[in-house]
Structures are given as C-alpha cells and as structure tokens.
Design a protein around this motif. Sequence first.
Motif, PDB file in Angstrom:
ATOM      1  N   VAL A  22       0.837  -1.210   0.000  1.00 43.95           N
ATOM      2  CA  VAL A  22       0.000   0.000   0.000  1.00 43.95           C
ATOM      3  C   VAL A  22       0.865   1.251   0.000  1.00 43.95           C
ATOM      4  O   VAL A  22       0.621   2.196  -0.759  1.00 43.95           O
ATOM      5  CB  VAL A  22      -0.968  -0.002   1.201  1.00 43.95           C
ATOM      6  N   LEU A  23       1.900   1.235   0.833  1.00 45.84           N
ATOM      7  CA  LEU A  23       2.740   2.428   0.906  1.00 45.84           C
ATOM      8  C   LEU A  23       3.436   2.694  -0.427  1.00 45.84           C
ATOM      9  O   LEU A  23       3.588   3.841  -0.842  1.00 45.84           O
ATOM     10  CB  LEU A  23       3.773   2.307   2.033  1.00 45.84           C
ATOM     11  N   GLU A  24       3.849   1.646  -1.090  1.00 47.01           N
ATOM     12  CA  GLU A  24       4.483   1.846  -2.387  1.00 47.01           C
ATOM     13  C   GLU A  24       3.534   2.520  -3.356  1.00 47.01           C
ATOM     14  O   GLU A  24       3.892   3.473  -4.038  1.00 47.01           O
ATOM     15  CB  GLU A  24       4.952   0.502  -2.964  1.00 47.01           C
ATOM     16  N   GLU A  25       2.316   2.008  -3.381  1.00 43.87           N
ATOM     17  CA  GLU A  25       1.332   2.612  -4.266  1.00 43.87           C
ATOM     18  C   GLU A  25       1.067   4.065  -3.878  1.00 43.87           C
ATOM     19  O   GLU A  25       0.754   4.903  -4.717  1.00 43.87           O
ATOM     20  CB  GLU A  25       0.032   1.806  -4.233  1.00 43.87           C
ATOM     21  N   ALA A  26       1.212   4.315  -2.599  1.00 43.86           N
ATOM     22  CA  ALA A  26       0.964   5.670  -2.086  1.00 43.86           C
ATOM     23  C   ALA A  26       2.202   6.552  -2.202  1.00 43.86           C
ATOM     24  O   ALA A  26       2.189   7.686  -1.723  1.00 43.86           O
ATOM     25  CB  ALA A  26       0.508   5.594  -0.635  1.00 43.86           C
ATOM     26  N   THR A  27       3.233   6.038  -2.824  1.00 45.95           N
ATOM     27  CA  THR A  27       4.525   6.729  -2.959  1.00 45.95           C
ATOM     28  C   THR A  27       5.099   7.163  -1.611  1.00 45.95           C
ATOM     29  O   THR A  27       5.694   8.229  -1.476  1.00 45.95           O
ATOM     30  CB  THR A  27       4.449   7.970  -3.900  1.00 45.95           C
ATOM     31  N   LEU A  28       4.893   6.323  -0.615  1.00 49.97           N
ATOM     32  CA  LEU A  28       5.422   6.593   0.730  1.00 49.97           C
ATOM     33  C   LEU A  28       6.434   5.505   1.083  1.00 49.97           C
ATOM     34  O   LEU A  28       6.438   4.429   0.466  1.00 49.97           O
ATOM     35  CB  LEU A  28       4.284   6.595   1.744  1.00 49.97           C
ATOM     36  N   THR A  29       7.279   5.780   2.067  1.00 52.80           N
ATOM     37  CA  THR A  29       8.297   4.787   2.407  1.00 52.80           C
ATOM     38  C   THR A  29       8.307   4.448   3.891  1.00 52.80           C
ATOM     39  O   THR A  29       7.942   5.264   4.740  1.00 52.80           O
ATOM     40  CB  THR A  29       9.707   5.289   2.037  1.00 52.80           C
ATOM     41  N   ILE A  30       8.715   3.235   4.174  1.00 53.50           N
ATOM     42  CA  ILE A  30       8.890   2.803   5.557  1.00 53.50           C
ATOM     43  C   ILE A  30      10.273   3.268   6.010  1.00 53.50           C
ATOM     44  O   ILE A  30      11.257   3.026   5.309  1.00 53.50           O
ATOM     45  CB  ILE A  30       8.785   1.273   5.655  1.00 53.50           C
TER      46      ILE A  30
END
Lengths: 93, 318, 252
Positions: free
Chosen positions: C206-214
């Motif tokens: 989900v984060l990848e799709e949201a262009t966010l990173t862990i």
Amino acid sequence: MKNWPLWEVFVRSKNGLEHRHFGSLHAADAEMALENARDVYTRRNEGVSIWVVESKNITASNPEHGGELFEPAQDKVYRHPTFYDLPDEVKHM
Amino acid sequence: MSEKEIKNLEEIFEQRIARDEKIEPKDWMPEKYRKTHIRQISQHAHSEIVGMLPEGNWITRAPSLRRKVALLAKVQDEAGHGLYLYSACETLGISRDELYEQLHTGKAKYSSIFNYPTITWADIGAIGWLVDGAAIINQVPLCSTSYGPYARAMIRVCKEESFHQRQGYEIMIKLAKGSPEQKEMAQDALNRWWWPSLMMLGPTDAESVHTEQSMKWKLKRKTNDELRQQFIDQTVPQADLIGLTMPDPDLKWNEETGHYDFGDIDWDEFWQVVKGHGPCNEERLSARVNAWEEGEWVRDAAMAYAKKQEEKKLKKAI
Amino acid sequence: MMKNENLVHYIYGIADNALILGQRLSELCGHGPSLETDIALTNMALDLLGQTRSYYQYAAQLLGDGKTEDDIAYLRIERQYKNVLLVEQPNKHFGYVITRQFFYDVFHLLLLQELQNSKDETLSAIAKKGIKEVSYHQRFSSDWMKRLGDGTEESRKKTQEAINDLWKFTDELFHMTEDDKQVFEAEIGVDVTTLKQLYNQRVKEVLEEATLTIPEIKWFQKGGKQGIHSEHMGYLLSDLQYMQRTYPNMKW
C-alpha cells in the motif's frame, strides 16, 4: 483547490427491488463516493447494493417541457387493460 | 420576462402549493421562495452540525460503554442529518462550500441553544429529552412541506431521530432514580436547559417576521406559540413522571384551556444569544472553522489524487 | 497449563486495543475534514467499541466475580491496560489518524483471520463478526493512505511524517506476552509472531502505491502490552474514566 464534487446515491434496499435514489453527497472520486454512501446512507442496514453517479453526468428533462413530454400520454387510455370490455364470466385476463 | 408574466407564474406557483403539489428543483419558483428556502434549510443544516459539538463534548467521557456507543451514534446521525439538509439546499443552486462560508463568517444563523455549554453528563440527557423533543415538534410538520427535496430530507431525519429523544429521556430516568447526587445533577440540568428549550421554538408570534409567508409555503404549519404550548403540554408530565420539577413557579395546569400556563420567557437573553453573546458562541464557531481549515489539505489531497487516477486511466485507454 | 487469568489477560490485550483506538477516533466526532469523512470515522469507532463490549462481556463472564464490562473498561489502573502503544498515540492531524488506523487495521485483520479458528467458540464468533468490519476498515484506511501519499506535496510530506513517527510502534504488535504464549499453547490464542511477514508485505504494498516509504529504524518502542504506556495514556484514561471515578458505584 476545487472542492469535492457532488454525487447522487442509489440504493437497492433488498434483492428483488430496484435501486432507488436515496440522496447525494460529496466525494473526490467514485471509490470514495461508494464508501461515503455506505457510511452515510446504509448505517441502519438500509441496503444491499449501491450505485453512485456524479451529479453532473445526469441529464434531466426540463420541467417547462413537461406539457409536451408527458401530457400526450394522458389520453392513450387504450394502453390500459380497463379500456377493454370483457364478459364477466372471464374472471382473469 | 415581463412583470406581468412573472406575476402570472407566481399565481400558478402559489396555486400549486395550495393544492399540496410539491415543488421540485428545476421547477420555476419565485426568487423569494428560493432565498427563503436556502435560508431556512441551511440554517437547519448548520444547527445539526453545530449541534454535534455540545454533545460531542461528552463522548469521550460517557459513563458506560452502552451510553458511549448510543451517544456516538446519535452525534453521528446529526452529521448525517446535516448532510441530507445541505444536499437538499444544494438543489437550490448554492454549493455546500458557499453555505459553510456563510456559517463561518457569521452570516448564517444556527439554533441558539447550541451556544450553551454542556457542563455535566446530565446535560446530555437534558439535550436529548428537551432539545430533541422541541426539534421533533418543529420538524414533523416539515415532512409535508412544499419543497420536495426538503420534505424528503425531513422524512429521513424524523425517522432516524426517533431514538434520540428516548436516549436522552432514558439518561434522565436513570439519574432521577439514582443517588441523591445523580438526581441533583438531573434537576440542575433541567433548570438550565428548560428555558432555552422553550426559546428554541422561536420568538413569540407578535415578534416573528416570517410566519405568514412560511405558513403559505408550508414551511410552517403552526405558529411558534402554538408549537411552544404543544411542547410544554407534552413535556411537563414527563418531568412529573420521573420526579423532576420545571424551573417555573408560574407553571400550572389550566382546566379551562386544557393547557399549562407558564411564566414569562426572558426574550432579552434569547436575543443576546442570537446576536452572538451566548456563553459558547465563539467556541462553537471556531470549532467549525478549525475543522474546515485543518481539513483543507486533506480535501485537496483527495482531489489531486482523483485527478491523477483519472489521467492514468486516460493514458491507459490511449 | 493455561489458567483462567491468562485467558482474561489475553482478551484484555485484544479488547483494550479496540477500546483505546475507538476512544481516539471518537475524539474526532464533529471535527473531521468533511462531513462524509466524519461519519465514516465514527462508524469505525462504533465497530471497535462494539467489539470491545463483546470481548469485555466475555471476560466478565470468565472472571465470574460480578464484574461488568464497564468495571473492566473504566476501573482498572493504567498499568492494567494491555493495549499496544500504537493505538494510544494522539490525533496530531488527519495524516496521523489514517496512518495509525492503517497500521492497526492491517494487523487487526490478520489477527482476526487467525482468531476465528480458535478453539474457544466465543472468541471465534467475535472474530468472525469482526472480520467483516475490519476488512472495511482496512480498505478505508488503505484508500486514504493512497490519497494522502499520492495527493499533493503537502499531504505526502505530512503523511510521511506520521509514518516516520508511528512506524516505531508497529513491532510491538508481534510480541508475545506470557499470557499470549499460554493461550496460544491451549490453541485458543494466536501466535502473532507468525503474522509479521505478511503484515510487512501488505503495508509495503500500500505504501508503495501511495509513494510513501517505511523508515529505516533500528529501535522499536514497546511496553503497552506490559501496561507501560506513553504519557498520552494517562490523559486519555482521565477522560475515559472521569465519570466512574468521580461518582463511584452508580448506575448510568
């Protein structure tokens, strides 16, 4: 920025019935409109299926043309079963 | 259109309403009808969402889990009702954002009762019992008002609201039958909410500017004074039943009229609160403004995302 | 051997998460970014509080000493609440609300999907009912993660900030307390350590799709499951418990 557009919500209250216009709401996209519709209009178990359509995509007839659009249908009585005489012996037809 | 043509249309319009026909959004309507409806429906919508605040004040402190979920569901309903009403209002050619703008700048009014503070748990009971009780009396006749979208919104509101007053009265019953402290809490809340609830039904007929026109358009079926009397007559026995006393020494049953006589209402206080000098006017408005302003980046993000998704879809199609 | 007490504590663990997250969400009622979102968040709060009640009612029954769901919800001291640190984190802004929700929802669904196989019929039934609710929560919060992450520059920044702050609380979700171990041995509870891989994968997707990173983190926070909470918890509880503490032994 632009505000969330308006959507119209149609809900089928149970299988076997048609979708009925329930109201409207605002949402940024179709997914959100569906989720919002679920949360706003089916809180009390009112539905089994939802349609949403952005309000601007609905074309509505103009009430000023109501006369020419709908009144001509008023005198077409032969479209209704009661127009036809049948002997009483024929109970169901 | 010439003046004569408009006059003619107006006559036809008034006759339709007199015949109990509904007016729908795209129908021709006099400008005054549109404006009056925008004012009343939006005021009603604003009242619902501002009304969430005094009760919302006690959600996190509700004394039991059962009470907590009931209150949450009730306050959530009010958001829903605000939404139905804003939607009805939008059919008259004004956007929700414009309506918010009117609320946030103080141009639009909302029910003054929500400018009083909820200082004890019993206030939640009193609001449900009295404020919702008075609201229902105001609202039921609106289910058959002349403007279709408003009438339909009100039918939904009234249906959903039926649990709200019970919720409040049940809280009061529990308190009235509880410990001396609880009973005192209930009586104190009644003392503070009784008079504002009576004011909620609007200024006396002599002072009310909109009544005649509103009657014609079925925005009103009874006058403010009639509604107030109805509210008093139905509420006093409910207080008696649970052993609470109305804070009005002049209140007594009148055999002759078949109604309760009651004391003078402090209209000065009413107008002061309407003018913005109630105990919580500023807090209520700033809570709404804050929610809106702090939410702006969220609403913008959702629109930007939707646009990107739309563009992606288009690209794929090509 | 699992004792009754182990099971009760195990239930507290799951139920307290729902209670405290529900409490946090209910603080927002009336203050959401739009009416529609306000209503949606309240629906999630109601689901969580409903689940809380089912768990506490069952725990009360197991205790068998006359305690009610409200005694359990309102009359424990802070050290006795077993919720994870994640759910008590404050509503700093909507990005925090959604990120906290998303981090918990993904775990919550995995947990309930396992818990439905519990040998304990009551827990299995509560889990089955909860799965439907939580599936929706996860969908809702995932969708919003994407909107916020892939929305505007500002929204991405704000949401990434929330992720950076909250990620350190996620590892605790997969810790096993002594009670958890006993209840798992009895085939009633879930071994949450086994959920971690799938959890990380789902969050990442989900984060990848949201262009966010862990964020890269070397040290995770823990303690909630042992009743050692953040400083936020005391204030949350003072609200929650206000009436019951001020007016003891009364019916409402």
